[in-house]
Design a protein around this motif. Structure first.
Motif, PDB file in Angstrom:
ATOM      1  N   GLY A   1     -36.998   4.238 -10.173  1.00 11.96           N
ATOM      2  CA  GLY A   1     -37.490   3.302  -9.165  1.00 11.96           C
ATOM      3  C   GLY A   1     -38.309   3.909  -8.050  1.00 11.96           C
ATOM      4  O   GLY A   1     -38.943   3.180  -7.288  1.00 11.96           O
ATOM      5  N   GLY A   2     -38.312   5.237  -7.908  1.00  8.25           N
ATOM      6  CA  GLY A   2     -39.154   5.845  -6.889  1.00  8.25           C
ATOM      7  C   GLY A   2     -38.869   5.328  -5.494  1.00  8.25           C
ATOM      8  O   GLY A   2     -37.742   5.387  -4.997  1.00  8.25           O
ATOM      9  N   ARG A   3     -39.889   4.767  -4.855  1.00 13.75           N
ATOM     10  CA  ARG A   3     -39.770   4.317  -3.465  1.00 13.75           C
ATOM     11  C   ARG A   3     -38.796   3.156  -3.304  1.00 13.75           C
ATOM     12  O   ARG A   3     -38.366   2.870  -2.173  1.00 13.75           O
ATOM     13  CB  ARG A   3     -41.146   3.907  -2.929  1.00 13.75           C
ATOM     14  N   GLN A   4     -38.461   2.484  -4.375  1.00 11.97           N
ATOM     15  CA  GLN A   4     -37.465   1.414  -4.287  1.00 11.97           C
ATOM     16  C   GLN A   4     -36.131   1.954  -3.778  1.00 11.97           C
ATOM     17  O   GLN A   4     -35.352   1.223  -3.165  1.00 11.97           O
ATOM     18  CB  GLN A   4     -37.275   0.759  -5.653  1.00 11.97           C
ATOM     19  N   ASN A   5     -35.883   3.212  -4.034  1.00 10.29           N
ATOM     20  CA  ASN A   5     -34.636   3.832  -3.594  1.00 10.29           C
ATOM     21  C   ASN A   5     -34.707   4.373  -2.171  1.00 10.29           C
ATOM     22  O   ASN A   5     -33.711   4.878  -1.653  1.00 10.29           O
ATOM     23  CB  ASN A   5     -34.263   4.980  -4.550  1.00 10.29           C
ATOM     24  N   VAL A   6     -35.868   4.262  -1.561  1.00  5.06           N
ATOM     25  CA  VAL A   6     -36.059   4.799  -0.219  1.00  5.06           C
ATOM     26  C   VAL A   6     -36.349   3.693   0.796  1.00  5.06           C
ATOM     27  O   VAL A   6     -35.839   3.721   1.926  1.00  5.06           O
ATOM     28  CB  VAL A   6     -37.215   5.824  -0.210  1.00  5.06           C
ATOM     29  N   GLU A   7     -37.134   2.716   0.384  1.00  2.00           N
ATOM     30  CA  GLU A   7     -37.667   1.750   1.342  1.00  2.00           C
ATOM     31  C   GLU A   7     -36.939   0.405   1.363  1.00  2.00           C
ATOM     32  O   GLU A   7     -37.292  -0.453   2.175  1.00  2.00           O
ATOM     33  CB  GLU A   7     -39.156   1.530   1.045  1.00  2.00           C
ATOM     34  N   LEU A   8     -35.963   0.196   0.503  1.00  2.02           N
ATOM     35  CA  LEU A   8     -35.217  -1.055   0.478  1.00  2.02           C
ATOM     36  C   LEU A   8     -33.824  -0.855   1.064  1.00  2.02           C
ATOM     37  O   LEU A   8     -33.258   0.240   0.992  1.00  2.02           O
ATOM     38  CB  LEU A   8     -35.109  -1.584  -0.954  1.00  2.02           C
ATOM     39  N   ALA A   9     -33.287  -1.929   1.602  1.00  5.85           N
ATOM     40  CA  ALA A   9     -31.959  -1.855   2.208  1.00  5.85           C
ATOM     41  C   ALA A   9     -30.890  -1.602   1.157  1.00  5.85           C
ATOM     42  O   ALA A   9     -31.038  -1.971  -0.016  1.00  5.85           O
ATOM     43  CB  ALA A   9     -31.660  -3.159   2.952  1.00  5.85           C
ATOM     44  N   GLU A  10     -29.829  -0.943   1.557  1.00  6.76           N
ATOM     45  CA  GLU A  10     -28.699  -0.703   0.672  1.00  6.76           C
ATOM     46  C   GLU A  10     -27.682  -1.825   0.811  1.00  6.76           C
ATOM     47  O   GLU A  10     -27.597  -2.464   1.866  1.00  6.76           O
ATOM     48  CB  GLU A  10     -28.075   0.655   1.006  1.00  6.76           C
ATOM     49  N   PRO A  11     -26.915  -2.108  -0.253  1.00  7.72           N
ATOM     50  CA  PRO A  11     -26.921  -1.430  -1.547  1.00  7.72           C
ATOM     51  C   PRO A  11     -28.214  -1.705  -2.319  1.00  7.72           C
ATOM     52  O   PRO A  11     -28.806  -2.777  -2.193  1.00  7.72           O
ATOM     53  CB  PRO A  11     -25.710  -2.026  -2.268  1.00  7.72           C
ATOM     54  N   ARG A  12     -28.633  -0.728  -3.086  1.00  8.49           N
ATOM     55  CA  ARG A  12     -29.902  -0.819  -3.786  1.00  8.49           C
ATOM     56  C   ARG A  12     -29.873  -1.939  -4.829  1.00  8.49           C
ATOM     57  O   ARG A  12     -28.919  -2.073  -5.578  1.00  8.49           O
ATOM     58  CB  ARG A  12     -30.216   0.512  -4.466  1.00  8.49           C
ATOM     59  N   PRO A  13     -30.930  -2.746  -4.874  1.00 10.91           N
ATOM     60  CA  PRO A  13     -30.978  -3.844  -5.840  1.00 10.91           C
ATOM     61  C   PRO A  13     -31.301  -3.336  -7.242  1.00 10.91           C
ATOM     62  O   PRO A  13     -31.845  -2.240  -7.419  1.00 10.91           O
ATOM     63  CB  PRO A  13     -32.100  -4.730  -5.309  1.00 10.91           C
ATOM     64  N   GLN A  14     -30.996  -4.150  -8.218  1.00 12.72           N
ATOM     65  CA  GLN A  14     -31.205  -3.763  -9.614  1.00 12.72           C
ATOM     66  C   GLN A  14     -32.690  -3.664  -9.946  1.00 12.72           C
ATOM     67  O   GLN A  14     -33.174  -2.621 -10.382  1.00 12.72           O
ATOM     68  CB  GLN A  14     -30.518  -4.769 -10.525  1.00 12.72           C
ATOM     69  N   LEU A  15     -33.409  -4.749  -9.862  1.00 13.92           N
ATOM     70  CA  LEU A  15     -34.866  -4.851 -10.001  1.00 13.92           C
ATOM     71  C   LEU A  15     -35.405  -4.593 -11.406  1.00 13.92           C
ATOM     72  O   LEU A  15     -36.382  -5.229 -11.812  1.00 13.92           O
ATOM     73  CB  LEU A  15     -35.594  -3.929  -9.013  1.00 13.92           C
ATOM     74  N   SER A  16     -34.839  -3.674 -12.159  1.00 10.07           N
ATOM     75  CA  SER A  16     -35.410  -3.402 -13.479  1.00 10.07           C
ATOM     76  C   SER A  16     -34.360  -2.858 -14.442  1.00 10.07           C
ATOM     77  O   SER A  16     -33.310  -2.356 -14.031  1.00 10.07           O
ATOM     78  CB  SER A  16     -36.580  -2.417 -13.373  1.00 10.07           C
ATOM     79  N   LEU A  17     -34.679  -2.998 -15.722  1.00 10.04           N
ATOM     80  CA  LEU A  17     -33.897  -2.410 -16.805  1.00 10.04           C
ATOM     81  C   LEU A  17     -34.792  -1.480 -17.601  1.00 10.04           C
ATOM     82  O   LEU A  17     -35.985  -1.751 -17.777  1.00 10.04           O
ATOM     83  CB  LEU A  17     -33.349  -3.491 -17.742  1.00 10.04           C
ATOM     84  N   LYS A  18     -34.215  -0.419 -18.106  1.00  4.40           N
ATOM     85  CA  LYS A  18     -34.967   0.522 -18.925  1.00  4.40           C
ATOM     86  C   LYS A  18     -34.369   0.563 -20.321  1.00  4.40           C
ATOM     87  O   LYS A  18     -33.148   0.443 -20.488  1.00  4.40           O
ATOM     88  CB  LYS A  18     -34.936   1.916 -18.292  1.00  4.40           C
ATOM     89  N   VAL A  19     -35.230   0.723 -21.308  1.00  4.14           N
ATOM     90  CA  VAL A  19     -34.802   0.741 -22.702  1.00  4.14           C
ATOM     91  C   VAL A  19     -35.279   2.029 -23.346  1.00  4.14           C
ATOM     92  O   VAL A  19     -36.463   2.381 -23.254  1.00  4.14           O
ATOM     93  CB  VAL A  19     -35.371  -0.467 -23.478  1.00  4.14           C
ATOM     94  N   ALA A  20     -34.362   2.736 -23.998  1.00  7.09           N
ATOM     95  CA  ALA A  20     -34.690   3.968 -24.710  1.00  7.09           C
ATOM     96  C   ALA A  20     -34.572   3.732 -26.204  1.00  7.09           C
ATOM     97  O   ALA A  20     -33.532   3.274 -26.688  1.00  7.09           O
ATOM     98  CB  ALA A  20     -33.747   5.099 -24.287  1.00  7.09           C
ATOM     99  N   TYR A  21     -35.652   4.026 -26.934  1.00  3.28           N
ATOM    100  CA  TYR A  21     -35.650   3.967 -28.392  1.00  3.28           C
ATOM    101  C   TYR A  21     -35.607   5.410 -28.897  1.00  3.28           C
ATOM    102  O   TYR A  21     -36.588   6.155 -28.782  1.00  3.28           O
ATOM    103  CB  TYR A  21     -36.893   3.257 -28.909  1.00  3.28           C
TER     104      TYR A  21
END
Length: 300
Positions: free
Chosen positions: A139-159
């Protein structure tokens, strides 16, 4: 499903029921229940593993495509390539994988797209490097510039395209349930393995869906086999893409069906990302009628 009965009309003459439709609805409800169970697991552990998410033929096709990219874009060393989806039709076909997409919609809704992807190839290292602290949340800046607790915002998929049955093969390390933590302290003894860390040991063809907030780290490949994995990250369409157009040109985009075009970032205009119409989010129509559910949804 919405109840369309108007109770104010009172009793009506019984209508002939379409039994095949009711059978389809029963299957859809069962699969919906399965997706709900998978969401609970994702909420609890931060990841869901589909052990046979890709069949042997598909693994072979994807591996051939990855090897072609490695020959043309790499020099035989490790490769971390962003925005690779448009380089081969086999990569495009994964954006709406029938085991993955229902879970993505269950968690994030249908106004989503693939905003980030990377192709990873890690051949064996000549020697074991010094231990490195690589633990992070996506998430990059999502972990720095948003209030805590950090929101989910995305899912990642590994094949996963190669067997990773021992930690020395560059396995991804993770901590189950750590997506609920905003901080991860390094052990005082300097170890790069926090308490409860475990390697993700899987076979080729495994598909892993994980919360972007799950604390994870890549291991070093000191085995004799090359590790190959494709990553796709889904988020809300009102979030900016991280990769430049995913490598998808207009000609390739035009050949896709409406759902894939949505997932590859297409839209009717700027407002369509924030206030979407049916034309912006054809995925929502499929999700509501159950068309996107297949037998693959219930694999794990």
């Amino acid at each position: 499903m919405r109840d369309t009965t108007d109770r104010r009309r009172g009793l009506q003459a019984p209508r002939r029921r379409n039994l095949s439709l009711f059978a389809d609805l029963g299957v859809t409800r069962a699969r919906t229940s399965c997706v709900t169970a998978l969401r609970r697991r994702l909420d609890r552990e931060g990841l869901v593993i589909f052990e046979n998410g890709l069949d042997v033929e598909r693994v072979a096709r994807l591996t051939s495509a990855v090897d072609r990219v490695w020959r043309t874009r790499g020099d035989g060393s490790a490769l971390h390539l962003l925005g690779f989806v448009g380089l081969d039709e086999a990569f495009v076909e994964l954006v709406d994988h029938p085991a993955v997409l229902p879970l993505v919609c269950e968690v994030l809704g249908c106004n989503v797209f693939v905003y980030h992807c990377h192709l990873d190839i890690h051949p064996p290292l000549e020697r074991s490097p010094a231990p490195a602290w690589r633990w992070h949340q996506d998430g990059g800046r999502q972990n720095v510039e948003l209030a805590e607790p950090r929101p989910q915002l995305s899912l990642k998929v590994a094949y996963v395209l190669t067997d990773v049955d021992e930690p020395e093969q560059g396995a991804m390390w993770l901590i189950r349930g750590s997506h609920r933590r905003d901080r991860l302290e390094r052990p005082r003894n300097g170890s790069v393995r926090p308490p409860s860390a475990e390697p993700l040991l899987v076979r080729a063809g495994t598909v892993v869906v994980f919360d972007r907030r799950l604390w994870h780290a890549r291991g070093d490949n000191v085995s004799r086999r090359t590790r190959k994995v494709l990553y796709y990250a889904y988020t809300h369409r009102w979030i900016r893409p991280r990769d430049q157009l995913l490598g998808v040109d207009d000609e390739l985009l035009a050949r896709q069906d409406p759902v894939r075009r949505q997932l590859l970032g297409a839209g009717t205009g700027p407002s369509g990302y924030w206030i979407p119409t049916d034309d912006d989010v054809p995925l929502a129509v499929q999700y509501e009628v159950g068309e996107m559910f297949s037998s693959e949804t219930a694999m794990s």
